[in-house]
Design an enzyme around this catalytic site. Sequence first.
Site, short mmCIF file in Angstrom:
data_model
loop_
_atom_site.label_atom_id
_atom_site.label_comp_id
_atom_site.label_asym_id
_atom_site.label_seq_id
_atom_site.Cartn_x
_atom_site.Cartn_y
_atom_site.Cartn_z
N TRP A 1 0.82 -1.21 0.00
CA TRP A 1 0.00 0.00 0.00
C TRP A 1 0.86 1.26 0.00
CZ3 TRP A 1 -4.28 -0.51 -2.21
CH2 TRP A 1 -4.97 -1.73 -2.12
N ASP B 1 -1.88 6.63 6.13
CA ASP B 1 -2.92 5.80 5.52
C ASP B 1 -3.38 4.79 6.57
OD1 ASP B 1 -4.49 3.98 4.22
OD2 ASP B 1 -3.03 3.49 2.65
N LYS C 1 -13.20 -1.35 6.29
CA LYS C 1 -12.63 -2.30 7.26
C LYS C 1 -13.23 -2.03 8.64
CE LYS C 1 -8.84 -1.92 4.14
NZ LYS C 1 -8.86 -3.16 3.39
#
Length: 360
Positions: free
Chosen positions: A101, A172, A196
């Site tokens: 990511w 992030d 999530k």
Amino acid sequence: MAVYNFSAGPAVMPHEVLEEAKAELTDWQGSGMSVMEVSHRGKAFVACAAETEALVRSVMGVPDDYAVLFLQGGATGQFAAIPLNLTAAGDAVDFLNTGQWSAKAISEAKKFGVDVRVIADEKASGYTTTPAAGSYELTPGAKYLHYTPNETIGGVAFPYIPETGDVPLVADMSSMILSGPMDVSKFGVIFAGTQKNLGPAGMCLVIVRKHLLGSARLATPTIVDWAGMAANDSMTNTPPTFGLYLLGKILKWVERQGGAEGIGKLNAEKAAALYGFIDGHDFYSNPVAVESRSIMNVPFLLANPELDKQFVKEADAAGLMFLAGHRSVGGMRASIYNAMPREGVDALIAFMTEFAEKNG
Ligand code: PMP
């Protein structure tokens, strides 16, 4: 049979929240309509969105000098929004690369003509570590430092918050937001896809220090222009109304678990139980450096990878869903987000014990 969902995202949501939403799905607040069918500019929905923002602020402890935005385009949208809102072409920006990511954010930033400096890269360990605090140097004049506190695929998490002085720290938090208490004041920008810990897919929560607003490039698309969105309560265009509504319910559920502190304690206990089991069992292993292990995403390998398919199939049949690791790394991964009950982790451990006994 109880079903436990270990998906990395979209992911398990609190059962209570789904029941509540179901009960009012066709008649929200006595309107005879669902929340999805009403105008985002109507009084009822504006109040719902304002309540969700107030809950984000109270549950996460967001100081008043931060804007709270609810944007579309997921976390990936923010990979582009960040350089657009914070830099001019040619500016230097720093990154810590701890996995896939981080890498995606780095390659997106490169599209915007910034001088991307990867000041730490954990490639040598196969992205199973985080750089030690103080082992990297910020680029003088860099506009921000971007990092990924929790790498969802590798299951690698920073055990500390990087110290950046006056340089805005951009995080992030997609796969660890609200997994425990967090000092928001240490960050310039926090962003997280909601699929999530915060509800369904389709929204990105962005928390940005207000003094960083207002220097977006002229070409910044309206839908990711933070200053404009802040001025319009995230309603420059139609916001993801259902996600906003559900996020409010999820935050109230987190409050009922004892808030960020309470949920953090439960998460730590779940993770300790699972890692403890994996470490104590020859049949299973976790490749991540102990101090950098994620409490949200727990990758693990079987001693015999030929049994991977069988493991997933039998787990599935036992109601333990989506345990296959990310397609790029294989093995297994158990995502144990906020809404995964302790019973789910215990059921997984019981299954893993039995599977190892049969196949070890
Ligand atoms: N960052 C992290 C840490 C993620 O886990 C994900 C999604 N799994 C993303 C970014 C991308 O999020 P989205 O799909 O919402 O763009």
